[in-house]
Design an enzyme around this catalytic site. Sequence first.
Site, short mmCIF file in Angstrom:
data_model
loop_
_atom_site.label_atom_id
_atom_site.label_comp_id
_atom_site.label_asym_id
_atom_site.label_seq_id
_atom_site.Cartn_x
_atom_site.Cartn_y
_atom_site.Cartn_z
N ASP A 84 0.82 -1.21 0.00
CA ASP A 84 0.00 0.00 0.00
C ASP A 84 0.86 1.27 0.00
OD1 ASP A 84 -2.44 1.33 0.06
OD2 ASP A 84 -3.23 0.15 1.72
N ASP A 92 -10.12 3.61 -3.57
CA ASP A 92 -10.79 2.34 -3.22
C ASP A 92 -12.18 2.20 -3.82
OD1 ASP A 92 -8.56 1.92 -1.76
OD2 ASP A 92 -9.54 1.83 0.19
N ASN A 150 0.78 8.25 -9.08
CA ASN A 150 1.98 8.63 -9.83
C ASN A 150 2.06 7.87 -11.15
OD1 ASN A 150 3.70 10.35 -7.75
ND2 ASN A 150 2.74 8.67 -6.63
N TRP A 196 -2.66 3.47 -5.84
CA TRP A 196 -3.89 4.19 -6.16
C TRP A 196 -3.81 5.04 -7.43
CZ3 TRP A 196 -2.64 6.59 -0.88
CH2 TRP A 196 -2.71 5.63 0.11
N GLY A 197 -2.80 4.79 -8.26
CA GLY A 197 -2.72 5.52 -9.52
C GLY A 197 -2.21 6.94 -9.38
C1 GLA Z 1 -6.02 1.16 1.39
C2 GLA Z 1 -6.13 0.20 0.21
C3 GLA Z 1 -7.26 -0.79 0.47
C4 GLA Z 1 -7.01 -1.54 1.77
C5 GLA Z 1 -6.83 -0.55 2.92
C6 GLA Z 1 -6.38 -1.24 4.18
O1 GLA Z 1 -7.16 1.98 1.48
O2 GLA Z 1 -6.32 0.90 -0.97
O3 GLA Z 1 -7.39 -1.70 -0.61
O4 GLA Z 1 -5.88 -2.36 1.62
O5 GLA Z 1 -5.86 0.44 2.60
O6 GLA Z 1 -6.16 -0.33 5.25
#
Ligand code: GLA
Length: 399
Positions: free
Chosen positions: A147, A202, A184, A181-182
């Site tokens: 993450d 998410d 960069n 999460w895209g």
């Molecule tokens: C981020 C990730 C999720 C999950 C949570 C866990 O938000 O993008 O997919 O793994 O953390 O805390």
Amino acid sequence: MKKILPLLLALAVPALAQKFEGLALTPPMGWNTWNTFASNISEDLVKQTAEAMIANGMRDAGYVYIVLDDTWSAKERDARGDLVPDPKKFPSGLKALGDYLHAKGFKFGIYNCAGARTCGGYPGGRGHEFQDALAYASWGVDYLKYDWCDHGTADARETYKIMRDAIHTAGRPVVFSLCEWGQNKPWEWAGEVGHLWRTTGDIYDSYDGRKGWAMGWKRILDLQYSLVEGSGPDGLGRYAGPGHWNDPDMLEVGKEGLSFAESRAHFSLWCIIAAPLMAGNDVRHMSPEIRDLLTNRDVIAIDQDPLGKQGFRALAEAGKNIEIWVKELSNGEWAVCALNTGPTAAELTVEWNHLWTIQGNFQVRDIYAKTAAGDTSKPYTARVDSHDVLLFRLTPVKK
Ligand code: GLA
């Protein structure tokens, strides 16, 4: 020189480090704890889930990675700086859990974070990458989701490369799943770092809602286009292929925020865009229709087609509440998915000759109806519920 050569070679290893090749040649499939259970996880839950996935056919349909997401560890590292599995949640330890999963025909996945703390506030990997990679290898980990919380000013590409190199040095092949999460544009650089990379924030169980930074699946689907500058018809799809996939986030199929139609459309379209298929529902307690959807081999075969091409939106007619998505398959075949984007059931017509990429005449199979549906010389019309889909497989007509 003879003596220092091995030393020089040893020092050069990190520079030569690379991701493990030959893994994730089709999008990874499995189950992840997060979407339903968040911090409420334990070895009992994982074992019950594994047993359920054997009994309900998910394992044999290809869902083999069982992934512990955030909150599996104790709140602090031990005196040596090692990660410690939470002794209440995992009293037998993670080596035992990995052994159990392997004996049952699964692969073992785990989560951590490139920052100092995970998104849930547990110890992150920063500064401990090589020691953590050794721990994961010793537990038999096959898949690492990594993450991006608490990353401070760190450079994403360089930071993820450290973990890639650590995994390589530890020596156990691991599918490396970047969860950045895209932010960069990982599609531009992550292909040499890992096997899949998140493209957005998410997902949650909604068609196109928004809750904080979480989004319904249709919004995430649309972002697969708008995120990429000068987007051609394929959007982010140009960056995906065997061993390196865009990850539009895990499945919400079977969760209560989606109607059955919305679950079916979500699943179908994730297969069209060659997404990793990580189920996120409670598979111990799901309806027969959701089980049949998740294990539908004709649908999964679209996602897992060995050509590894990500599909794209070939047609969108807002006035007619229809979007048509297509995916090229091996052997000259195509998958076609028509989505009713409108708020009510409607007659959808697929005019095959409007799909400019698909040239020639094809036999059409309606996958959910399990029937032959003529050929592409004539349009196909059917009634489709709101947010539901028609899904077809097209096979070239031999001349
Ligand atoms: C981020 C990730 C999720 C999950 C949570 C866990 O938000 O993008 O997919 O793994 O953390 O805390």
